[in-house]
Design an enzyme around this catalytic site. Structure first.
Site, short mmCIF file in Angstrom:
data_model
loop_
_atom_site.label_atom_id
_atom_site.label_comp_id
_atom_site.label_asym_id
_atom_site.label_seq_id
_atom_site.Cartn_x
_atom_site.Cartn_y
_atom_site.Cartn_z
N TRP A 1 70.64 -65.08 96.36
CA TRP A 1 72.10 -65.21 96.32
C TRP A 1 72.72 -64.31 97.37
CZ3 TRP A 1 73.68 -69.29 93.87
CH2 TRP A 1 75.04 -69.48 93.62
N ASP B 1 81.54 -61.84 100.85
CA ASP B 1 82.95 -62.07 100.53
C ASP B 1 83.10 -62.77 99.19
OD1 ASP B 1 81.94 -64.58 101.38
OD2 ASP B 1 83.94 -65.22 101.98
N GLU C 1 81.28 -65.87 98.69
CA GLU C 1 79.83 -65.69 98.63
C GLU C 1 79.09 -66.23 99.84
OE1 GLU C 1 79.43 -67.77 94.52
OE2 GLU C 1 78.86 -65.70 94.18
N GLU C 2 79.73 -66.19 100.99
CA GLU C 2 79.14 -66.84 102.16
C GLU C 2 78.82 -65.90 103.31
OE1 GLU C 2 81.22 -71.21 101.68
OE2 GLU C 2 82.32 -69.64 102.69
N GLU D 1 87.32 -77.47 90.06
CA GLU D 1 87.47 -76.48 91.12
C GLU D 1 88.29 -77.04 92.29
OE1 GLU D 1 84.10 -75.62 93.92
OE2 GLU D 1 84.10 -73.68 92.88
#
Ligand code: NOJ
Ligand code: NOJ
Length: 538
Positions: free
Chosen positions: A191, A259, A262-263, A497
């Site tokens: 992750w 960030d 999550e990238e 979302e």
């Protein structure tokens, strides 16, 4: 200053049906009920009836409603749907928030520290709202039946902090872990980690709760603070959940992390601004708890962060970029993360990172414009009932479609964030009664008053009526972003979302907790603005 305002009626949590969304009864739910002793006011009759009656709306009938009527209905749906994603009702350990019940395509059945802290911020707003306007007016609509839920959250996070995970252990980096399994064990897959916005977001909501307890100051509250939230005699210590987060932030804010999307790993405006605020409010709390050494240290770190934040402002481009530098990641840096940062950091008025500061106004304007021709459903911004509002996404270069990589869609949290920002700007203007147009904020004001020029000052009550005209248009714009949500809500008022870039149909994780929360936050800001305005007009 602190005038007492009436307590506004809100749908009390005690009217919450056992499970709003899922209808199959499960033994877990009974556990949840017992655990939430304070919610015991729930009666079986209310459980049996309310979810059905609210749910009975047939698909999209909400579209015939006026915006106000829709908001009222959607507020209940959102609140219950949000609570449905917390603890045993959601299939998770008490106090843990699931991001979404979706277990595949995409699998969001985890507990993210960021989503959880933000969700509990929304819950806390109902428990004990904070001051929202710079003149000190407080709007209270306390729902004390939520306290057992807050305590479950504290307990769950205390345990989670101690779980060894791929980011590390309690004292060496483990608090930066972005997500855990819903039973509170570590997630071991690969992750983007660590993500250093989780601890400051969590610290902020815990600080609100600790401050509330200090104000209430029953002897057992003080014991609870020491044993669960903040032990002033120790540094990082197991069980002292708030102090541990503050220590983590104070010692790690200067390190790169992933960030909030999550990238990408680097320094990020969102992470740093919430870190800054968590240390500022944490220092004030430390001071109240006679932990002066910590207070001083947190403030010193907050000052250093403040200096670093300045480098996110791009004077030549006239906006705040999301990462440092965003160009390194092939991005413009125009990102909803900047709006979310300012919202989560709290009301700073016209200060450099305040919601009504010239830099923010400039950034909001450029960010929103970026989506005008990006999504076919915006039709170049021509939808009349949106009053200039648009469906907006995380950032224009985004490719995440909600399950994999193709073309990204608009997001509910981003769209509602613009509405919330606009209502907070309005609240600010309501208290200052003046608009000052600067070189930096010119383009923003031109949207509402095309002949605006830098240097203009519009005062309430002036003969030209510009202030009144601009605020009216800004309000229509703020409502427009809610109308976008109304246009594309899913079946029965569900928020996923994302919603399709072409036709607006639901995309990505279903029943995203944060989507519901972002709607509640936006309408809360709207309610505060209306309240203040009506008071002034009286
Ligand atoms: C990619 C997305 O861009 C990111 O935001 C998300 O958290 C992960 N995939 C996991 O779904
Ligand atoms: C993807 C988002 O990018 C991230 O911010 C969020 O934490 C997860 N989804 C879970 O909702």
């Amino acid at each position: 200053m602190s005038e007492k305002l009436p307590i506004l009626p809100v749908a009390s949590s005690s009217q919450k049906p056992l499970s709003f969304r899922r209808t199959i009864s499960s033994p877990l739910r009974a556990t949840s009920l017992l655990a939430l002793g304070g919610l015991a006011a729930l009666t079986l009759t209310s459980l049996a009836t309310s979810s059905r009656s609210i749910c009975s709306r047939t698909s999209h009938s909400g579209k015939e409603d006026s915006l106000g009527a829709w908001i009222e209905k959607q507020a209940k749906i959102s609140w219950w749907s949000l609570l449905d994603n917390v603890g045993p009702t959601a299939g998770a350990k008490p106090g843990l928030v699931i991001a979404s019940p979706s277990r595949s395509h995409p699998d969001y059945f985890y507990t993210w520290t960021r989503d959880s802290a933000i969700t509990f911020g929304t819950i806390f707003d109902r428990f004990q709202p904070s001051n929202i306007s710079s003149n000190g007016a407080t709007l209270r609509h306390a729902d004390s039946s939520l306290e057992p839920l807050l305590r479950e959250f504290v307990a769950s996070q205390r345990e989670l902090q101690l779980v060894k995970n791929p980011s590390g252990s309690f004292t060496d980096g483990g608090l930066g872990e972005p997500k855990f399994m819903v039973d509170g064990t570590a997630f071991k897959g690969s992750w983007g980690r660590p993500q250093n916005d989780g601890p400051p977001l969590r610290a902020m909501v815990m600080t609100r709760y600790a401050s509330y307890l200090l104000d209430r100051s029953a002897p057992e509250d003080e014991t609870y603070i020491t044993s669960h939230l903040y032990d002033a005699t120790k540094l990082m210590s197991p069980g002292s959940v708030l102090k541990s987060d503050l220590e983590y932030v104070a010692h790690n804010w200067n390190k790169d992390s992933f960030d909030l999307w999550e990238e990408i790993s680097g320094p990020h405006f969102f992470t740093l601004l919430v870190s800054h605020r968590s240390l500022a409010v944490g220092a004030a709390l430390a001071d109240r708890l006679q932990d002066q050494g910590a207070a001083k240290f947190y403030l010193a770190q907050a000052d250093l962060i403040q200096k670093k934040l300045d480098s996110f402002w791009l004077p030549s481009k006239n906006y705040i970029q999301a990462s440092l530098p965003s160009s390194k990641f092939g991005r413009s840096g125009l990102d909803s993360a900047v709006l979310l940062a300012v919202l989560k950091a709290g009301d700073l008025g016209e200060e450099s990172w305040g919601v009504a500061g010239e830099r923010m106004l400039a950034t909001v304007e450029k960010y929103v414009k970026g989506f005008k021709d990006l999504y076919p459903l915006n039709e170049g911004g021509k939808r009349k009932e949106w009053n200039g509002a648009l469906a907006v996404g995380r950032y224009t270069e985004d490719v995440y479609d909600g399950d994999g990589k193709s073309k990204a869609n608009p997001w509910f949290i981003a769209t509602f964030a613009v509405s919330e920002v606009a209502f907070k700007i309005l609240t600010h203007l309501e208290t200052t009664s003046v608009i000052r147009v600067t070189d930096v904020s010119l383009d923003f004001w031109k949207r509402f008053f095309p002949s605006a020029e830098a240097g203009d000052v519009y005062s309430r009550g002036a003969i030209d009526g510009v202030f009144e005209d601009v605020t009216k248009k800004l309000e229509l714009w703020a409502d427009g972003f809610l109308t976008v949500g109304k246009t594309f809500e899913g079946e029965g008022g569900a928020f996923s979302e994302q919603f399709g870039r072409i036709d607006g149909t639901s995309k990505g994780a279903k029943h995203l907790t944060w989507s519901y929360g972002s709607f509640l936050d936006a309408i809360n800001a709207r309610k505060h603005y209306h309240h203040l305005r009506n008071q002034h007009r009286r």
